[in-house]
Design a protein around this motif. Structure first.
Motif, PDB file in Angstrom:
ATOM      1  N   ASP A 158       0.831  -1.209   0.000  1.00 16.12           N
ATOM      2  CA  ASP A 158       0.000   0.000   0.000  1.00 16.12           C
ATOM      3  C   ASP A 158       0.865   1.259   0.000  1.00 16.12           C
ATOM      4  N   LEU A 159       1.934   1.231   0.803  1.00 16.17           N
ATOM      5  CA  LEU A 159       2.831   2.391   0.846  1.00 16.17           C
ATOM      6  C   LEU A 159       3.472   2.648  -0.517  1.00 16.17           C
ATOM      7  N   LEU A 160       3.849   1.574  -1.193  1.00 10.30           N
ATOM      8  CA  LEU A 160       4.506   1.718  -2.496  1.00 10.30           C
ATOM      9  C   LEU A 160       3.563   2.268  -3.561  1.00 10.30           C
ATOM     10  N   LYS A 161       2.257   2.215  -3.300  1.00  5.21           N
ATOM     11  CA  LYS A 161       1.273   2.730  -4.262  1.00  5.21           C
ATOM     12  C   LYS A 161       0.928   4.200  -4.012  1.00  5.21           C
ATOM     13  N   GLN A 162       1.316   4.724  -2.863  1.00  2.90           N
ATOM     14  CA  GLN A 162       0.945   6.103  -2.524  1.00  2.90           C
ATOM     15  C   GLN A 162       1.959   7.069  -3.132  1.00  2.90           C
ATOM     16  N   THR A 163       1.665   7.493  -4.345  1.00  2.77           N
ATOM     17  CA  THR A 163       2.586   8.334  -5.097  1.00  2.77           C
ATOM     18  C   THR A 163       2.507   9.787  -4.646  1.00  2.77           C
ATOM     19  N   LYS A 164       3.430  10.601  -5.168  1.00  2.00           N
ATOM     20  CA  LYS A 164       3.448  12.028  -4.819  1.00  2.00           C
ATOM     21  C   LYS A 164       2.175  12.713  -5.290  1.00  2.00           C
ATOM     22  N   ALA A 165       1.654  12.289  -6.451  1.00  2.00           N
ATOM     23  CA  ALA A 165       0.405  12.885  -6.934  1.00  2.00           C
ATOM     24  C   ALA A 165      -0.717  12.614  -5.935  1.00  2.00           C
ATOM     25  N   PHE A 166      -0.683  11.416  -5.374  1.00  2.00           N
ATOM     26  CA  PHE A 166      -1.658  11.082  -4.331  1.00  2.00           C
ATOM     27  C   PHE A 166      -1.509  12.052  -3.147  1.00  2.00           C
ATOM     28  N   THR A 167      -0.273  12.304  -2.735  1.00  2.00           N
ATOM     29  CA  THR A 167      -0.014  13.211  -1.618  1.00  2.00           C
ATOM     30  C   THR A 167      -0.547  14.601  -1.907  1.00  2.00           C
ATOM     31  N   ARG A 168      -0.285  15.071  -3.127  1.00  3.46           N
ATOM     32  CA  ARG A 168      -0.704  16.414  -3.531  1.00  3.46           C
ATOM     33  C   ARG A 168      -2.217  16.534  -3.446  1.00  3.46           C
ATOM     34  N   GLU A 170      -4.264  14.630  -1.737  1.00  2.00           N
ATOM     35  CA  GLU A 170      -4.709  14.478  -0.353  1.00  2.00           C
ATOM     36  C   GLU A 170      -4.511  15.770   0.435  1.00  2.00           C
ATOM     37  N   PHE A 171      -3.392  16.427   0.207  1.00  2.00           N
ATOM     38  CA  PHE A 171      -3.124  17.683   0.901  1.00  2.00           C
ATOM     39  C   PHE A 171      -4.161  18.742   0.500  1.00  2.00           C
ATOM     40  N   SER A 287       7.918  18.583   0.108  1.00  3.04           N
ATOM     41  CA  SER A 287       8.520  19.190  -1.080  1.00  3.04           C
ATOM     42  C   SER A 287       7.643  20.309  -1.627  1.00  3.04           C
ATOM     43  N   ASP A 288       8.306  21.313  -2.209  1.00  3.68           N
ATOM     44  CA  ASP A 288       7.618  22.520  -2.663  1.00  3.68           C
ATOM     45  C   ASP A 288       6.563  22.226  -3.718  1.00  3.68           C
ATOM     46  N   ASP A 289       6.870  21.290  -4.632  1.00  5.28           N
ATOM     47  CA  ASP A 289       5.901  21.045  -5.704  1.00  5.28           C
ATOM     48  C   ASP A 289       4.668  20.305  -5.193  1.00  5.28           C
ATOM     49  N   VAL A 290       4.786  19.589  -4.074  1.00  5.20           N
ATOM     50  CA  VAL A 290       3.601  18.947  -3.477  1.00  5.20           C
ATOM     51  C   VAL A 290       2.718  19.994  -2.819  1.00  5.20           C
ATOM     52  N   LYS A 291       3.288  20.733  -1.855  1.00  6.61           N
ATOM     53  CA  LYS A 291       2.460  21.680  -1.097  1.00  6.61           C
ATOM     54  C   LYS A 291       2.067  22.874  -1.953  1.00  6.61           C
ATOM     55  N   GLY A 292       2.941  23.272  -2.890  1.00  6.34           N
ATOM     56  CA  GLY A 292       2.626  24.419  -3.737  1.00  6.34           C
ATOM     57  C   GLY A 292       1.452  24.159  -4.652  1.00  6.34           C
ATOM     58  N   PHE A 295      -1.772  23.725  -2.701  1.00  7.41           N
ATOM     59  CA  PHE A 295      -2.307  25.016  -2.264  1.00  7.41           C
ATOM     60  C   PHE A 295      -3.025  25.710  -3.421  1.00  7.41           C
ATOM     61  N   GLU A 296      -2.459  25.616  -4.621  1.00  5.26           N
ATOM     62  CA  GLU A 296      -3.107  26.215  -5.791  1.00  5.26           C
ATOM     63  C   GLU A 296      -4.446  25.547  -6.074  1.00  5.26           C
ATOM     64  N   GLN A 297      -4.493  24.218  -5.939  1.00  5.10           N
ATOM     65  CA  GLN A 297      -5.755  23.511  -6.149  1.00  5.10           C
ATOM     66  C   GLN A 297      -6.802  23.971  -5.130  1.00  5.10           C
ATOM     67  N   PHE A 298      -6.369  24.137  -3.911  1.00  5.01           N
ATOM     68  CA  PHE A 298      -7.260  24.620  -2.848  1.00  5.01           C
ATOM     69  C   PHE A 298      -7.751  26.035  -3.169  1.00  5.01           C
TER      70      PHE A 298
END
Length: 787
Positions: A158-168, A170-171, A287-292, A295-298
């Motif tokens: 499950d951890l290996l499937k949680q990509t950065k796009a998923f993180t973005r 989710e955030f 990482s900046d590209d995740v939270k940045g 935040f733009e999506q929000f």
């Protein structure tokens, strides 16, 4: 017991090796990360090791040594089985880039690990290891497993499937969830709820930046600090969460984020609920590209509609930044910055160039030192080479340390990015947005974009990118007032030291015009009150000679016959280097209804301005000389009828005087005849004057057209014009084909071939370019030329 880093006498203790090592930047990071693995992930020292040799190394990649290796248990380590995690550590503050870490990824792959980690403590990136081959692009995921689940294959999977796009995503969802907590609990409007989220994010950023390691702004940490605070607070003291906000306002006071009287406007239980939701993210290490991007999506979901005009679609922003191609050292501005999209992209664009140069220099160093001779060296000699390379890398890494006042990244962030927005909420949002993307927020201000502030004044910028408000007008009654004056004496001294005499001149724009109409500050103010027109002039004024402007404008604003004088003004101070018509669909998703164009200008260099002025003067003199004869001929016709009138009038006067002198009766018939002739002459004069005035007007129009024609002929250049039908975003905001991307590639080739950015000006006569050079692939738009 909590494991802590031990440092003394320029040495650092390595618990995995049970010895003291020389304190180096990378060693410091390694020991901090080992503490994190023990304290936060629950790993035991006996299931880890550092500086582990791995096989299958290749020349030119340095020593095949993994910084930290983690096994599932001590038994696997003892039996030299495949580990589960391999960690590569780099000096603090260096931006973690995928291409920099293929070496470490190779180690992880050769060792048979499932997870590969790169960390500089401030930022940690985690990649899934694909067994059996080295991918062209590393696939980033959100976390490594904690010690208690390393043997649970399902949880590992499950951890290996949680990509950065998923993180973005989710955030982004989490931010929206926090937004709803406020709306439901405190009954605030979407915009007011967003303001409160911003305050909490600033508090969280401040806390996590000031606390090293894995200290996050969690509910548990909040409650512990609150209990301590409550024990000693006086009756009149603010509540703890309000006090946190006061400290945050103080830390960010130079940024003018909040009014001095501003408070948290939600209840403490709402505050705690949001802290709890956000506690899974450390904003200093995410990482900046995740939270940045999250935040733009929000932002997009929160403000679409009410404040849609503040959001320029990312596809348009990317295109415009790439067209203008800002370089390191160039000063960049957006006087209508909205949520900061242009400034963020420009910052990231230049930062990427700096990082790429440093990456290339590291590769050059590696090739220089890790050659065939290195392979044959004794181990001690290799260690000396390693130290030399590490020292060189440390110096390069320092250039990416935003806390190093002389670093390249610091200069970019603090000295090269500026913006204003007249809406206080959006200027604050732009700052938060930039912080989320890696910083550069310090030059953003809440201020009327048409007025000077801080470092935003005339002749200062190399690049301006902006999307000004359309269709609005500046009222003629709007005057510059005392409230527009900048009165913070401490800041004025600071800015004067920073910008020199130019800052004093900048202040005069407001100080010397109190009580005057805002429109009077601009030449175009006498031609139009449209905000987009005034901002064209404002941007050109802000640019240095030779500076570049990219601006979003309503379609045809420079072709509107009612605004011909505006085009004349623009063409007298800048070259039009590209016009791109884009579909209205692009901005419909942002709430706009006007079909837009993207216009790009290059302000005249001093040489071009001198050349243009000389050409204009010569053309005017030539045309004036030509029309002197025509004016003289027309004047002569008027003079002749005026002379005839004067003659008749004199005859009447003389006749009356003569008769009076002789004291005889006047010949009324003859007098009547003279009066008739006088009336006819007056009518002739009146008609001749009308003809003369009309002729002068016609001559002026003809002269103006002929002068323009001569200037265009002698100050000649091509204007590429493009029309795209698809610009990467539909009316609903969904992703579609983006024809701007190939257009940018084509224009960049044209721009380089014609040396458009070079400031060495000569009288260039552009040849007609074969249309196939700028024709795009079948089915896509074609670029054509106009003058």
């Amino acid at each position: 017991m909590k494991l802590e880093v031990q440092i003394k006498d320029h040495k650092i203790f390595a618990p995995l090796q049970n010895k003291w090592l020389v304190l180096k930047p990378e060693e410091n990071v390694r020991q901090q990360y080992i503490c994190r693995l023990v304290n936060d992930y629950g790993f035991a020292l006996d299931q880890m090791d550092q500086e582990v040799k791995v096989s299958n190394s290749q020349r030119g990649q340095g020593r095949a040594m993994a910084d930290i290796v983690i096994w599932r248990n001590p038994k696997d380590k003892h039996e030299s089985k495949s580990p589960i995690v391999v960690v590569e550590c780099k000096a603090e503050h260096i931006t973690v880039r995928e291409e920099d870490y293929f070496q470490g990824y190779n180690y992880a792959s050769w060792a048979g690990a499932d997870f590969f980690v790169t960390s500089n403590i401030k930022e940690t990136r985690i990649f899934k290891v694909i067994k059996g081959n080295i991918p062209k692009k590393l696939e980033e995921i959100i976390d490594i497993p904690k010690a208690n689940i390393v043997n649970d294959e399902k949880k590992i999977s499950d951890l290996l499937k949680q990509t950065k796009a998923f993180t973005r995503d989710e955030f982004s969802k989490l931010l929206f969830k926090c937004h709803n907590i406020i709306r439901n609990n405190d009954k605030l409007s979407p915009e007011a709820a967003f303001d409160e989220i911003s305050k909490i994010l600033f508090i969280k950023i401040r806390y996590e930046r000031s606390n090293t390691g894995s200290q996050i702004f969690s509910k548990e940490n909040f409650k512990k600090a609150k209990e301590s605070y409550d024990q000693f607070k006086s009756k009149d003291a603010k509540d703890f969460y309000q006090n946190l906000f006061e400290q945050t306002k103080e830390d960010f006071k130079d940024d003018d984020l909040f009014e001095a009287s501003e408070i948290i406007r939600i209840r403490e239980n709402s505050f705690e609920a949001i802290v709890e939701e956000l506690q899974i993210y450390n904003l200093s290490t995410t990482s900046d590209d995740v939270k940045g991007i999250a935040f733009e999506q929000f932002l997009g979901r929160t403000f679409r509609g009410e404040l849609g005009q503040f959001f320029t679609p990312r596809t348009v922003v990317d295109f415009m930044v790439k067209v203008l191609d800002p370089e390191e050292g160039e000063i960049i501005c957006d006087p209508c910055c909205g949520s900061g999209g242009f400034l963020i992209k420009a910052f990231e664009y230049v930062r990427a160039k700096i990082e790429q140069e440093i990456h290339e220099e590291k590769e050059r160093i590696k090739l220089l030192y890790f050659d065939e001779a290195f392979d044959k060296m004794p181990e001690k000699e290799k260690e000396k080479v390693d130290e030399i390379v590490n020292d060189l890398f440390a110096k390069l890494n320092a250039e990416l340390d935003i806390n190093n006042e002389k670093s390249r990244l610091r200069v970019l962030s603090y000295d090269c990015i500026f913006g204003t927005d007249a809406n206080p909420r959006m200027s604050r949002t732009a700052k938060m947005n930039m912080i989320m993307h890696g910083d550069g927020h310090g030059g953003v201000h809440h201020n009327d974009g048409l007025l000077n502030v801080n470092g935003i004044f005339e002749n200062r910028f190399d690049v301006i990118l902006t999307n000004p408000p359309f269709g609005a007008r500046v009222e003629k009654s709007l005057k510059i007032s005392e409230a527009d004056k900048y009165t913070d004496e401490a800041r004025i001294i600071k800015y004067r030291q920073r910008y020199g005499k130019a800052y004093d001149e900048a202040l005069k724009q407001v100080n010397n015009n109190i009580g005057k109409p805002l429109l009077s500050l601009y030449k175009t103010g006498a031609m139009s009150t449209l905000t987009e027109v005034l901002f064209i002039e404002r941007c050109l004024n802000l640019l240095k000679p030779g500076g570049r402007l990219g601006i979003v404008l309503p379609e045809g604003v420079l072709n509107n016959t009612n605004l011909q004088k505006i085009r004349d003004y623009v063409e007298g101070v800048a070259k039009i280097i590209l016009i791109t018509s884009i579909p209205q669909d692009v901005f419909i998703a942002s709430g706009a209804t006007v079909k837009p164009s993207l216009l790009f200008f290059k302000k005249f260099t001093e040489a071009e301005a001198k050349e243009y002025k000389s050409i204009k003067t010569k053309a005017k003199n030539e045309v004036d000389s030509k029309y002197l004869i025509k004016v003289a001929e027309q004047k002569e016709a008027l003079v002749m009828v005026e002379a005839e009138l004067n003659t008749v009038s004199k005859e009447i006067k003389d006749f009356k005087t003569f008769k009076r002198g002789l004291k005889v009766q006047v010949n009324q018939e003859k007098l009547d005849d003279l009066f008739e002739r006088e009336t006819q002459s007056k009518n002739k004069v009146k008609e001749a004057k009308k003809i003369y005035v009309d002729a002068l007007k016609q001559f002026e129009t003809a002269k103006e057209n002929e002068i323009k024609a001569l200037i265009k002929q002698r100050f000649d250049y091509q204007i590429p014009i493009a029309e795209v039908e698809k610009a990467g975003i539909s009316t609903t905001g969904s992703v579609i084909e983006n024809e701007l991307e190939p257009l940018e590639v084509e224009f960049t080739a044209y721009r380089k071939a014609n040396k458009l950015w070079e400031n060495v000006i000569e009288e260039v006569k552009y040849e007609i370019i074969d249309e196939n050079i700028f024709r795009m692939v079948a089915g896509e738009p074609e670029i054509f030329y106009g003058k």
